[in-house]
Design a protein around this motif. Structure first.
Motif, PDB file in Angstrom:
ATOM      1  N   ILE A 119      -4.248   2.844  13.749  1.00 41.81           N
ATOM      2  CA  ILE A 119      -4.071   3.534  12.463  1.00 41.81           C
ATOM      3  C   ILE A 119      -2.768   4.331  12.472  1.00 41.81           C
ATOM      4  O   ILE A 119      -1.984   4.301  11.517  1.00 41.81           O
ATOM      5  N   LYS A 120      -2.522   5.041  13.569  1.00 42.90           N
ATOM      6  CA  LYS A 120      -1.316   5.862  13.661  1.00 42.90           C
ATOM      7  C   LYS A 120      -0.054   5.001  13.670  1.00 42.90           C
ATOM      8  O   LYS A 120       0.948   5.324  13.007  1.00 42.90           O
ATOM      9  N   LYS A 121      -0.098   3.880  14.376  1.00 42.71           N
ATOM     10  CA  LYS A 121       1.085   3.039  14.562  1.00 42.71           C
ATOM     11  C   LYS A 121       1.428   2.234  13.319  1.00 42.71           C
ATOM     12  O   LYS A 121       2.607   2.062  12.984  1.00 42.71           O
ATOM     13  N   TYR A 122       0.412   1.728  12.605  1.00 42.47           N
ATOM     14  CA  TYR A 122       0.686   0.778  11.534  1.00 42.47           C
ATOM     15  C   TYR A 122       0.301   1.271  10.133  1.00 42.47           C
ATOM     16  O   TYR A 122       0.911   0.863   9.161  1.00 42.47           O
ATOM     17  N   ILE A 123      -0.721   2.114  10.018  1.00 41.53           N
ATOM     18  CA  ILE A 123      -1.197   2.498   8.686  1.00 41.53           C
ATOM     19  C   ILE A 123      -0.580   3.817   8.233  1.00 41.53           C
ATOM     20  O   ILE A 123       0.012   3.896   7.152  1.00 41.53           O
ATOM     21  N   LYS A 124      -0.675   4.845   9.054  1.00 46.28           N
ATOM     22  CA  LYS A 124      -0.101   6.140   8.665  1.00 46.28           C
ATOM     23  C   LYS A 124       1.426   6.081   8.581  1.00 46.28           C
ATOM     24  O   LYS A 124       2.041   6.872   7.852  1.00 46.28           O
ATOM     25  N   TYR A 126       3.039   3.993   7.060  1.00 41.75           N
ATOM     26  CA  TYR A 126       3.351   3.652   5.663  1.00 41.75           C
ATOM     27  C   TYR A 126       2.837   4.723   4.701  1.00 41.75           C
ATOM     28  O   TYR A 126       2.823   4.502   3.494  1.00 41.75           O
ATOM     29  N   HIS A 127       2.369   5.828   5.250  1.00 40.81           N
ATOM     30  CA  HIS A 127       1.859   6.951   4.453  1.00 40.81           C
ATOM     31  C   HIS A 127       0.658   6.526   3.608  1.00 40.81           C
ATOM     32  O   HIS A 127       0.447   7.033   2.511  1.00 40.81           O
ATOM     33  N   PHE A 128      -0.121   5.589   4.144  1.00 45.01           N
ATOM     34  CA  PHE A 128      -1.356   5.190   3.474  1.00 45.01           C
ATOM     35  C   PHE A 128      -2.483   6.072   3.981  1.00 45.01           C
ATOM     36  O   PHE A 128      -2.551   6.414   5.164  1.00 45.01           O
ATOM     37  N   SER A 129      -3.364   6.433   3.095  1.00 42.25           N
ATOM     38  CA  SER A 129      -4.574   7.154   3.479  1.00 42.25           C
ATOM     39  C   SER A 129      -5.764   6.421   2.882  1.00 42.25           C
ATOM     40  O   SER A 129      -5.632   5.687   1.906  1.00 42.25           O
ATOM     41  N   SER A 174      10.932  -9.442   1.254  1.00 45.29           N
ATOM     42  CA  SER A 174      10.532  -8.270   0.482  1.00 45.29           C
ATOM     43  C   SER A 174       9.104  -8.440  -0.016  1.00 45.29           C
ATOM     44  O   SER A 174       8.741  -9.500  -0.548  1.00 45.29           O
ATOM     45  N   LEU A 175       8.309  -7.408   0.170  1.00 45.67           N
ATOM     46  CA  LEU A 175       6.898  -7.459  -0.230  1.00 45.67           C
ATOM     47  C   LEU A 175       6.562  -6.240  -1.076  1.00 45.67           C
ATOM     48  O   LEU A 175       7.241  -5.203  -0.999  1.00 45.67           O
ATOM     49  N   PRO A 176       5.502  -6.330  -1.892  1.00 50.48           N
ATOM     50  CA  PRO A 176       5.073  -5.156  -2.662  1.00 50.48           C
ATOM     51  C   PRO A 176       4.797  -3.969  -1.743  1.00 50.48           C
ATOM     52  O   PRO A 176       4.427  -4.126  -0.577  1.00 50.48           O
ATOM     53  N   LYS A 177       4.983  -2.766  -2.271  1.00 52.02           N
ATOM     54  CA  LYS A 177       4.883  -1.554  -1.457  1.00 52.02           C
ATOM     55  C   LYS A 177       3.464  -1.268  -0.972  1.00 52.02           C
ATOM     56  O   LYS A 177       3.288  -0.419  -0.087  1.00 52.02           O
ATOM     57  N   ASN A 178       2.469  -1.940  -1.564  1.00 50.94           N
ATOM     58  CA  ASN A 178       1.085  -1.700  -1.121  1.00 50.94           C
ATOM     59  C   ASN A 178       0.656  -2.686  -0.039  1.00 50.94           C
ATOM     60  O   ASN A 178      -0.536  -2.883   0.195  1.00 50.94           O
ATOM     61  N   ILE A 179       1.617  -3.333   0.633  1.00 52.63           N
ATOM     62  CA  ILE A 179       1.325  -4.255   1.726  1.00 52.63           C
ATOM     63  C   ILE A 179       1.932  -3.719   3.026  1.00 52.63           C
ATOM     64  O   ILE A 179       3.117  -3.385   3.086  1.00 52.63           O
ATOM     65  N   ILE A 180       1.115  -3.656   4.075  1.00 57.94           N
ATOM     66  CA  ILE A 180       1.590  -3.411   5.434  1.00 57.94           C
ATOM     67  C   ILE A 180       1.710  -4.781   6.092  1.00 57.94           C
ATOM     68  O   ILE A 180       0.726  -5.514   6.192  1.00 57.94           O
ATOM     69  N   ASN A 181       2.889  -5.128   6.551  1.00 57.65           N
ATOM     70  CA  ASN A 181       3.133  -6.452   7.119  1.00 57.65           C
ATOM     71  C   ASN A 181       3.162  -6.377   8.640  1.00 57.65           C
ATOM     72  O   ASN A 181       4.107  -5.873   9.233  1.00 57.65           O
ATOM     73  N   THR A 182       2.102  -6.877   9.296  1.00 55.39           N
ATOM     74  CA  THR A 182       2.071  -6.909  10.769  1.00 55.39           C
ATOM     75  C   THR A 182       2.221  -8.332  11.298  1.00 55.39           C
ATOM     76  O   THR A 182       2.027  -8.564  12.496  1.00 55.39           O
TER      77      THR A 182
END
Length: 288
Positions: A119-124, A126-129, A174-182
């Motif tokens: 969560i810390k490495k990939y989700i937070k 991107y400032h997603f909660s 380029s992807l929409p801002k609501n996507i985290i790309n791993t």
């Protein structure tokens, strides 16, 4: 895994050793029917022949070779695919396995600290909660791949939701801002812990389809060519929520080598999975 359980039930006093890849060893680490796992980088690339066993297996008197067994054994055309490994094993060992039709693959044990680390490495980052929805973009079969443009359309029409993309190939666009790309960035362990962080997991017939229920994560299954009741036979079927093409194609379900001769000759093919619309997937998200 169900085959290994049947093997253990049939031969309770035998030592069962599995030779597999490093990712395979990670997936099998919680399976108590196995005595030992040997990690091998053996790869078989020849076509239309039954592959030899990995060199590491030459020390054993009895070897069940499951590499590409589904692809090369004629039994594939006669029986439901989750039973293939069982039938191949029975044939090679000249026995009748004591299989349990109600067997369910055991859950993964999740380390909370490793989950927090993902969560810390990939989700937070991107400032997603809050909750994210997992999407497995890749799959091992050509008839199971949803075009990336449809995944992007899904994110666009669900701009109030947050998505995390998983896949084995790196995606640099380029992807929409609501996507985290791993995609192309994760180890098998990080992939599993990434799924564990999701509220829902969306995927075609793929590794994630089998892993997510072991983490008690509901799956929205894009059932293009997939025969759902067989491919999810040993998983928690109540967590599997399939989405089908409308109207359903007469050629579906199929397997990659049974695909229609024209399946790959037009944009948007395979027809089956790419007839599932982003709107259908959004509706299933809301339903689940």
């Amino acid at each position: 895994i169900p085959m290994l359980n049947g093997l253990r039930n049939t031969f309770p006093d035998k030592k069962i050793i599995v030779v597999t890849s490093e990712p395979g060893a990670y997936i099998l680490q919680h399976i108590k029917d196995i005595n030992e796992v040997i990690i091998s980088d053996y790869k078989h690339t020849a076509k239309n022949i039954l592959p030899p066993p990995p060199p590491e297996t030459l020390q054993f008197n009895q070897v069940v070779n499951l590499i590409n067994a589904v692809d090369f054994e004629p039994i594939v055309y006669q029986r439901a695919r989750p039973d293939n490994f069982i039938k191949v094993t029975e044939s090679q060992l000249q026995c009748s396995l004591k299989t349990n039709p109600d067997y369910l693959i055991p859950d993964f044990d999740i380390n909370i600290d490793l989950k927090k680390s993902f969560i810390k490495k990939y989700i937070k980052k991107y400032h997603f909660s809050g909750n994210v929805i997992g999407c497995q973009i890749s799959s091992g079969g050509q008839t199971r791949i949803l075009d990336s443009e449809n995944w992007i359309k899904l994110a666009n029409i669900c701009n109030d939701l947050r998505f995390i993309w998983f896949g084995d190939k790196f995606i640099d666009r380029s992807l929409p801002k609501n996507i985290i790309n791993t995609c192309g960035k994760l180890t098998i362990e990080e992939f599993v812990y990434g799924i564990a962080c999701c509220q829902i997991f969306i995927c075609p017939d793929s590794s994630g389809m089998h892993i997510a229920p072991l983490l008690n994560i509901p799956v929205i299954l894009l059932a293009g060519s997939t025969l759902v009741e067989y491919h999810t036979k040993y998983n928690k079927h109540w967590l599997i929520h399939p989405v089908y093409t409308t109207p359903k194609l007469k050629c579906s379900p199929c397997f990659d080598w049974q695909a229609r001769h024209d399946c790959y000759k037009r944009n948007g093919a395979p027809w089956c999975i790419n007839r599932i619309t982003p709107g259908q997937i959004r509706d299933k998200i809301l339903e689940v």
